[in-house]
Enzyme design. Structure first.
Site, PDB file in Angstrom:
ATOM      1  N   HIS A 133       2.012  -4.312  -6.431  1.00 48.48           N
ATOM      2  CA  HIS A 133       2.783  -3.751  -7.540  1.00 48.48           C
ATOM      3  C   HIS A 133       3.002  -2.248  -7.349  1.00 48.48           C
ATOM      4  O   HIS A 133       4.134  -1.747  -7.446  1.00 48.48           O
ATOM      5  CB  HIS A 133       2.034  -4.037  -8.850  1.00 48.48           C
ATOM      6  N   GLU A 134       1.918  -1.529  -7.051  1.00 46.56           N
ATOM      7  CA  GLU A 134       2.016  -0.081  -6.904  1.00 46.56           C
ATOM      8  C   GLU A 134       2.726   0.322  -5.614  1.00 46.56           C
ATOM      9  O   GLU A 134       3.470   1.308  -5.594  1.00 46.56           O
ATOM     10  CB  GLU A 134       0.622   0.549  -6.951  1.00 46.56           C
ATOM     11  N   HIS A 161       6.422   0.404  -6.080  1.00 47.18           N
ATOM     12  CA  HIS A 161       6.876   1.664  -6.696  1.00 47.18           C
ATOM     13  C   HIS A 161       6.993   2.760  -5.639  1.00 47.18           C
ATOM     14  O   HIS A 161       7.980   3.500  -5.598  1.00 47.18           O
ATOM     15  CB  HIS A 161       5.881   2.119  -7.770  1.00 47.18           C
TER      16      HIS A 161
END
Length: 374
Positions: A67-68, A71
């Protein structure tokens, strides 16, 4: 949230973890092995439950990292640098160097994280169904199902339009696009975050008071985190508004004392630190260019008995580790970069990479206090 230990690099981005990650992994592994897995798939051995619980917790950590990382990768593709990723108690955070240039870039960077969690959730649910169809282990089905559901929950929760959640970033991007005012958008999203956090705190405490279990304490704790993070973002947005239009050259301490990299730490302390008022000194190479930065904290790390044999070059922050700026750069654009090795300082250089000045946290505080007085 600062990292407690380094895990490595992913997609060229440093990845670290706070010690609280170990607490989360332990809680998830225990909750699965002692609770959910035996309930959903009874009949297996305690060792199997424990092993699957630990593996599932580690896979969930990898999902948070994915998820990170999404980003971070999209931020880099949109021209925004990434200092690193830190995993901690409530998930993780990708630390960006500066802000996206457009509302569209802001929305893309924010939206990709929930999208990745959504895809992962669907993938694990499909795998769970495939294991059922193949007549596989009920424990594996339960673990895959849990991973699918928790990733979907993570995606939906992060889409709530309140900072610091990804949905708050999307809200910021939307307000920015409609109003054309990024600073106004940057203040509005954290206010929504504070409201959400307060609601979570009230709901969590109400659950505890009504004797519905101590799970409410976890909800209240998440609410407290959201409120604290949203308040920090709102203060940062207000600070940026205060500093709007101010250039780095107006704030910096001009013409700082520079020193040679081959000077010993002992001579440096005697000739400069003990008789000056500065706590950071740029290094200059043979051509007069910027060659690193020595700070008081880095000098303190050198044992007294080793100072005579240690050169400044050996303890200095390397040029690539020091935030640098031009004198005509907006101060608000520099602030997000003033972290890391240089103890919150930045060095101002000219076109030939000669040192013009230093910006320290005390310079920012002094400017902010003057603005408040006005």
């Amino acid at each position: 949230m600062n990292e407690s230990f380094r895990l490595g690099r992913v997609a060229g981005v440093p990845v670290g973890a706070h010690w609280s990650v170990l607490v989360v992994l332990g809680l998830i592994a225990f909750g699965l092995s002692a609770g959910r897995l035996p309930q959903v798939a009874p009949g297996a051995s305690p060792a199997l439950y424990l092993g699957v619980g630990v593996v599932t917790a580690l896979v969930f950590l990898a999902c948070l990292l994915a998820h990170e990382v999404s980003h971070a990768v999209l931020a880099q593709r949109n021209g925004v640098g990434v200092r690193g990723i830190t995993l901690w108690l409530f998930g993780g955070v990708a630390q960006l160097r500066g802000d996206p240039a457009t509302p569209g870039a802001d929305a893309r960077i924010a939206g990709v994280g929930p999208l990745v969690s959504l895809v992962l959730g669907g993938l694990f649910l499909v795998l769970s169904g495939a294991v059922v169809a193949a007549g596989g282990s009920g424990v594996a089905v339960a673990a895959l199902g849990w991973l699918g559901v928790i990733n979907l929950v993570l995606a939906v929760f992060n889409l709530i339009p309140a900072a610091p959640l990804d949905g708050g970033r999307l809200l910021r991007a939307g307000i920015w696009r409609v109003t054309g005012d990024r600073r106004r958008a940057a203040v509005s999203a954290p206010r929504a975050g504070r409201a959400l956090g307060l609601v979570l705190i009230v709901l969590g405490l109400a659950q505890v008071v009504l004797a519905q279990g101590f799970g409410g304490l976890w909800i209240a704790l998440i609410g407290w985190f959201v409120v604290a993070a949203a308040r920090a973002e709102e203060e940062a947005a207000g600070r940026d508004e205060t500093l709007a239009g101010i250039q780095v050259g107006q704030v910096m301490t001009a013409d700082p004392v520079t020193v040679a990299p081959d000077l010993t730490v002992e001579d440096f302390v005697e000739e400069h630190l003990l008789h000056g008022r500065h706590a950071s000194f740029p290094l200059r190479d043979a051509a007069g260019g910027f060659a690193g930065l020595v700070t008081l904290n880095r000098v303190r790390e050198v044992p007294a008995g080793e100072r005579a044999a240690t050169r400044l070059a050996a303890i200095a922050c390397r040029p690539a580790e020091v935030p640098v700026a031009a004198a005509d750069e907006d101060l608000a654009d520099l602030l997000p970069r003033m972290q890391g090795c240089a103890d919150g300082r930045a060095v101002v250089l000219d076109a030939s990479r000669r040192v013009l000045g230093i910006v320290a946290p005390s310079d920012i505080s002094r400017l902010t206090h003057r603005a408040e007085l006005r």
